[in-house]
Design an enzyme around this catalytic site. Structure first.
Site, PDB file in Angstrom:
ATOM      1  N   TRP A   1     120.320 112.143  46.908  1.00 16.52           N
ATOM      2  CA  TRP A   1     119.196 112.821  46.283  1.00 16.52           C
ATOM      3  C   TRP A   1     119.175 114.280  46.695  1.00 16.52           C
ATOM      4  O   TRP A   1     119.389 114.633  47.862  1.00 16.52           O
ATOM      5  CB  TRP A   1     117.897 112.125  46.688  1.00 16.52           C
ATOM      6  CG  TRP A   1     116.680 112.614  45.969  1.00 16.52           C
ATOM      7  CD1 TRP A   1     116.121 112.083  44.853  1.00 16.52           C
ATOM      8  CD2 TRP A   1     115.871 113.740  46.332  1.00 16.52           C
ATOM      9  NE1 TRP A   1     115.010 112.802  44.483  1.00 16.52           N
ATOM     10  CE2 TRP A   1     114.835 113.825  45.370  1.00 16.52           C
ATOM     11  CE3 TRP A   1     115.925 114.684  47.358  1.00 16.52           C
ATOM     12  CZ2 TRP A   1     113.855 114.815  45.412  1.00 16.52           C
ATOM     13  CZ3 TRP A   1     114.952 115.678  47.409  1.00 16.52           C
ATOM     14  CH2 TRP A   1     113.934 115.731  46.442  1.00 16.52           C
TER      15      TRP A   1
ATOM     16  N   ARG B   1     102.595 114.469  38.730  1.00 19.22           N
ATOM     17  CA  ARG B   1     103.933 114.512  38.152  1.00 19.22           C
ATOM     18  C   ARG B   1     104.181 113.503  37.020  1.00 19.22           C
ATOM     19  O   ARG B   1     103.374 112.641  36.745  1.00 19.22           O
ATOM     20  CB  ARG B   1     104.983 114.312  39.236  1.00 19.22           C
ATOM     21  CG  ARG B   1     104.846 113.062  40.100  1.00 19.22           C
ATOM     22  CD  ARG B   1     105.966 113.072  41.151  1.00 19.22           C
ATOM     23  NE  ARG B   1     105.865 111.975  42.101  1.00 19.22           N
ATOM     24  CZ  ARG B   1     105.226 112.042  43.258  1.00 19.22           C
ATOM     25  NH1 ARG B   1     104.588 113.137  43.604  1.00 19.22           N
ATOM     26  NH2 ARG B   1     105.207 110.999  44.079  1.00 19.22           N
ATOM     27  N   ASP B   2     105.367 113.684  36.435  1.00 23.08           N
ATOM     28  CA  ASP B   2     105.992 112.764  35.480  1.00 23.08           C
ATOM     29  C   ASP B   2     105.287 112.721  34.130  1.00 23.08           C
ATOM     30  O   ASP B   2     104.845 111.656  33.662  1.00 23.08           O
ATOM     31  CB  ASP B   2     106.080 111.349  36.066  1.00 23.08           C
ATOM     32  CG  ASP B   2     106.689 111.313  37.456  1.00 23.08           C
ATOM     33  OD1 ASP B   2     107.539 112.175  37.737  1.00 23.08           O
ATOM     34  OD2 ASP B   2     106.313 110.441  38.253  1.00 23.08           O
TER      35      ASP B   2
ATOM     36  N   TRP C   1     124.663 111.432  42.118  1.00 26.43           N
ATOM     37  CA  TRP C   1     123.386 110.708  42.163  1.00 26.43           C
ATOM     38  C   TRP C   1     122.667 110.702  40.815  1.00 26.43           C
ATOM     39  O   TRP C   1     122.637 111.691  40.083  1.00 26.43           O
ATOM     40  CB  TRP C   1     122.485 111.378  43.203  1.00 26.43           C
ATOM     41  CG  TRP C   1     121.075 110.864  43.243  1.00 26.43           C
ATOM     42  CD1 TRP C   1     120.031 111.260  42.451  1.00 26.43           C
ATOM     43  CD2 TRP C   1     120.544 109.865  44.110  1.00 26.43           C
ATOM     44  NE1 TRP C   1     118.876 110.574  42.779  1.00 26.43           N
ATOM     45  CE2 TRP C   1     119.166 109.709  43.802  1.00 26.43           C
ATOM     46  CE3 TRP C   1     121.081 109.088  45.134  1.00 26.43           C
ATOM     47  CZ2 TRP C   1     118.335 108.816  44.466  1.00 26.43           C
ATOM     48  CZ3 TRP C   1     120.254 108.195  45.795  1.00 26.43           C
ATOM     49  CH2 TRP C   1     118.898 108.066  45.464  1.00 26.43           C
TER      50      TRP C   1
ATOM     51  N   GLN D   1     117.423 111.996  35.907  1.00 27.02           N
ATOM     52  CA  GLN D   1     117.379 112.714  37.172  1.00 27.02           C
ATOM     53  C   GLN D   1     118.759 112.695  37.805  1.00 27.02           C
ATOM     54  O   GLN D   1     119.390 111.642  37.916  1.00 27.02           O
ATOM     55  CB  GLN D   1     116.365 112.072  38.102  1.00 27.02           C
ATOM     56  CG  GLN D   1     114.914 112.296  37.696  1.00 27.02           C
ATOM     57  CD  GLN D   1     114.493 113.737  37.926  1.00 27.02           C
ATOM     58  OE1 GLN D   1     114.139 114.111  39.032  1.00 27.02           O
ATOM     59  NE2 GLN D   1     114.512 114.547  36.880  1.00 27.02           N
TER      60      GLN D   1
ATOM     61  N   ASN E   1     118.654 109.005  39.291  1.00 24.48           N
ATOM     62  CA  ASN E   1     117.506 108.100  39.391  1.00 24.48           C
ATOM     63  C   ASN E   1     116.803 108.031  38.044  1.00 24.48           C
ATOM     64  O   ASN E   1     117.429 107.558  37.079  1.00 24.48           O
ATOM     65  CB  ASN E   1     116.586 108.407  40.576  1.00 24.48           C
ATOM     66  CG  ASN E   1     116.104 109.813  40.723  1.00 24.48           C
ATOM     67  OD1 ASN E   1     116.849 110.705  41.130  1.00 24.48           O
ATOM     68  ND2 ASN E   1     114.831 110.048  40.441  1.00 24.48           N
ATOM     69  N   ASP E   2     115.572 108.432  37.885  1.00 25.36           N
ATOM     70  CA  ASP E   2     114.766 108.124  36.697  1.00 25.36           C
ATOM     71  C   ASP E   2     115.430 108.540  35.384  1.00 25.36           C
ATOM     72  O   ASP E   2     115.971 109.646  35.277  1.00 25.36           O
ATOM     73  CB  ASP E   2     113.432 108.857  36.757  1.00 25.36           C
ATOM     74  CG  ASP E   2     112.676 108.639  38.050  1.00 25.36           C
ATOM     75  OD1 ASP E   2     113.151 107.893  38.905  1.00 25.36           O
ATOM     76  OD2 ASP E   2     111.583 109.232  38.187  1.00 25.36           O
TER      77      ASP E   2
ATOM     78  N   GLU F   1     103.305 106.494  39.711  1.00 26.46           N
ATOM     79  CA  GLU F   1     104.295 107.440  39.213  1.00 26.46           C
ATOM     80  C   GLU F   1     104.710 107.053  37.797  1.00 26.46           C
ATOM     81  O   GLU F   1     104.463 105.941  37.332  1.00 26.46           O
ATOM     82  CB  GLU F   1     105.530 107.465  40.113  1.00 26.46           C
ATOM     83  CG  GLU F   1     105.268 107.869  41.549  1.00 26.46           C
ATOM     84  CD  GLU F   1     106.550 107.994  42.360  1.00 26.46           C
ATOM     85  OE1 GLU F   1     106.824 109.111  42.817  1.00 26.46           O
ATOM     86  OE2 GLU F   1     107.274 106.991  42.527  1.00 26.46           O
TER      87      GLU F   1
END
Length: 507
Positions: free
Chosen positions: A69, A172-173, A42, A61, A44-45, A225
């Site tokens: 995930w 977050r982030d 997996w 990620q 993602n970002d 986000e």
């Protein structure tokens, strides 16, 4: 970082519990050729983008254990050309102890060349990663840092983490950059449910002071986000530089990104548009969590985002990145707007990455459908189209991609002169994979002197369309059958393709 499982279930139609890894057969027909995917499992970002020793560093990620995930960590890859990627060992692993678990969520990285943090060795500054630590047992998120003295190959967590802890569930982030006028680091971080971006300042990356909040503004129906902010000159004039603030959130049609244009004085961001004005980064249904390389050659700001793929399942990987995009600001009739184009480092060397320009035509008249591919070329759903189309009296003109033999399943990409929109129509091919509202995706674009320019990037399971030099972009995921590889130019009347170049990327 998307954490809400119900949101993912409803908008992406995937299950985070999913099928077991070995229950999903391999899907090489959907593995991109010139877009980044992890070797397996997996993603993602995108995270921690830095340019170091002639290489673009991409952290992302990653679940290093399975194709769904979970076990959030930072994967790592590097590239000299943004097309060919070397997969590297996981850079920051999740932390699991008897008392707690810390998932390594999204964030950024900086080259601390002046060693403001004190983490460097032998007179050399470290790389410092700044990210959200998710603590599921404590039901909160906080901001952590880690440092590397081996060129970003591995990181050590700061022993006094977290560096910012508001005891909040959704916080977050962080994205960090050096602001020279005030000689300090600036952080943007998301106050998710408040629909705000918080700004912090720091001299050493360890101690952070709140500076200001921006928001709510723009789209506020779902949480904010992955904020980040970049300075960009308007029309290439460094004396007229504005800041672009990016925010990701979920809209009525799924994942989306918005941006704000304004001024930043080192403390506060001032939006130049009305607070209710929403400016979209991408008009498709899959582009999310994008951040930029700030330090690319020639002072380029190069954006890359996660292209979210829902169903069907892919294996042995899940998730991919967009084409990296050069960013610029330009004056338009509507005000200062963001333009995006595939990175020049790629476009300047297309012939090197592909089999050459398989098709190169000028002033080509098209009426109805004209087949462009054959048994030996452009037959694998991985190509790059650059065209200038004069629609004339044709209401619609453009390309039919990923078509099956009888044309019952096809994807239409083109320009609608009546509505003045570029569009992607998946209504005959992707009914099983998309929300019905996303079968037709459009973006407003005016022809210039009667001509529309289209860049169409097809890469197995991704489709990105750039209209009029990057004025608008549509990105979406597609899942054609193995034998659905037809490619044609079309016009509802007669259109003239003033220029047409197609590169076969199935190298």
């Amino acid at each position: 970082m998307i954490r809400n499982r119900l949101l993912i279930l409803s908008l992406l139609a995937i299950s985070l519990r999913g099928m077991a890894q070995d229950a999903t057969p391999p899907t090489p027909q959907w593995r991109p050729v010139y877009h980044f995917t992890p070797d397996k499992y997996w993603t993602n970002d995108p995270n921690g983008l830095i340019y170091l020793n002639g290489k673009f560093q991409l952290y992302y990620q990653h679940n290093p254990q399975e194709n769904k995930w979970g076990h959030m960590s930072w994967g790592h890859a590097e590239s000299a050309d943004l097309v060919h990627w070397k997969h590297l060992p996981v850079a920051i692993h999740e932390v699991v102890t008897r008392d707690t678990t810390v998932y390594i969520y999204s964030g950024s990285a900086v080259i601390d060349k002046n060693n403001t943090s004190g983490f460097g060795k032998n007179g050399k500054g470290p790389i410092v990663a700044i990210f959200t630590g998710d603590l599921p047992k404590q039901h909160k998120e906080a901001q952590y840092i880690a440092y590397s003295n081996d060129n970003g190959m591995s990181y050590k967590l700061y022993d006094k983490d977290p560096v910012i802890d508001l005891n909040m569930r959704d916080f977050r982030d962080p994205n960090v950059f050096w602001f020279a006028p005030k000689k300090q680091w600036i952080m943007t971080v998301s106050m998710v449910n408040e629909h705000m971006v918080r700004f912090y300042g720091s001299k050493d990356l360890k101690h952070w002071e709140k500076l200001s909040d921006f928001g709510p503004a723009g789209y506020t129906k779902n949480g904010w986000e992955c904020p980040s902010m970049l300075p960009l000159p308007v029309n290439g004039n460094p004396a007229n530089t504005k800041y672009v603030l990016f925010v990701s959130n979920f809209g009525e049609h799924g994942p989306q990104m918005q941006y704000f244009v304004g001024d930043f004085d080192g403390t506060k961001f001032t939006n130049l548009n009305p607070a209710e004005k929403m400016l979209r980064v991408d008009y498709g249904d899959c582009f999310y969590a994008a951040i930029a390389w700030r330090d690319a050659p020639a002072n380029k700001k190069i954006l890359i985002g996660w292209l979210i793929n829902g169903k069907p399942e892919t294996s042995p990987w899940k998730g991919q990145m967009s084409i990296p995009r050069d960013l610029s600001l330009r004056n338009t009739a509507d005000g200062i707007r963001l333009f995006q184009n595939p990175a020049a480092i790629i476009t300047n060397s297309l012939s090197k990455y592909a089999k050459g320009a398989v098709i190169s035509k000028t002033n080509l008249p098209v009426s109805g459908a004209m087949k462009l591919n054959g048994a030996s070329h452009l037959n694998a759903n991985s190509y790059w189209i650059d065209a200038e189309i004069q629609p004339g009296k044709s209401e619609k003109s453009g390309f039919i991609v990923a078509s099956d033999a009888d044309g019952s399943k096809k994807i239409e990409v083109g320009y609608n002169a009546a509505s003045k929109e570029i569009y992607v129509d998946c209504s005959t091919a992707e009914n099983a994979n998309k929300d019905k509202r996303n079968l037709l995706q459009t973006a407003p674009v005016n022809a210039v002197n009667g001509v529309i320019r289209l860049r169409v990037l097809v890469d197995k399971s991704s489709l990105e369309v750039f209209g009029n030099g990057g004025e608008q972009v549509i990105s979406t995921m597609i899942y054609p059958d193995k034998d659905a590889t037809g490619l044609s130019a079309f016009a509802s009347g007669t259109a003239v393709f003033k220029t047409l170049k197609i590169w076969d990327m199935d190298r």
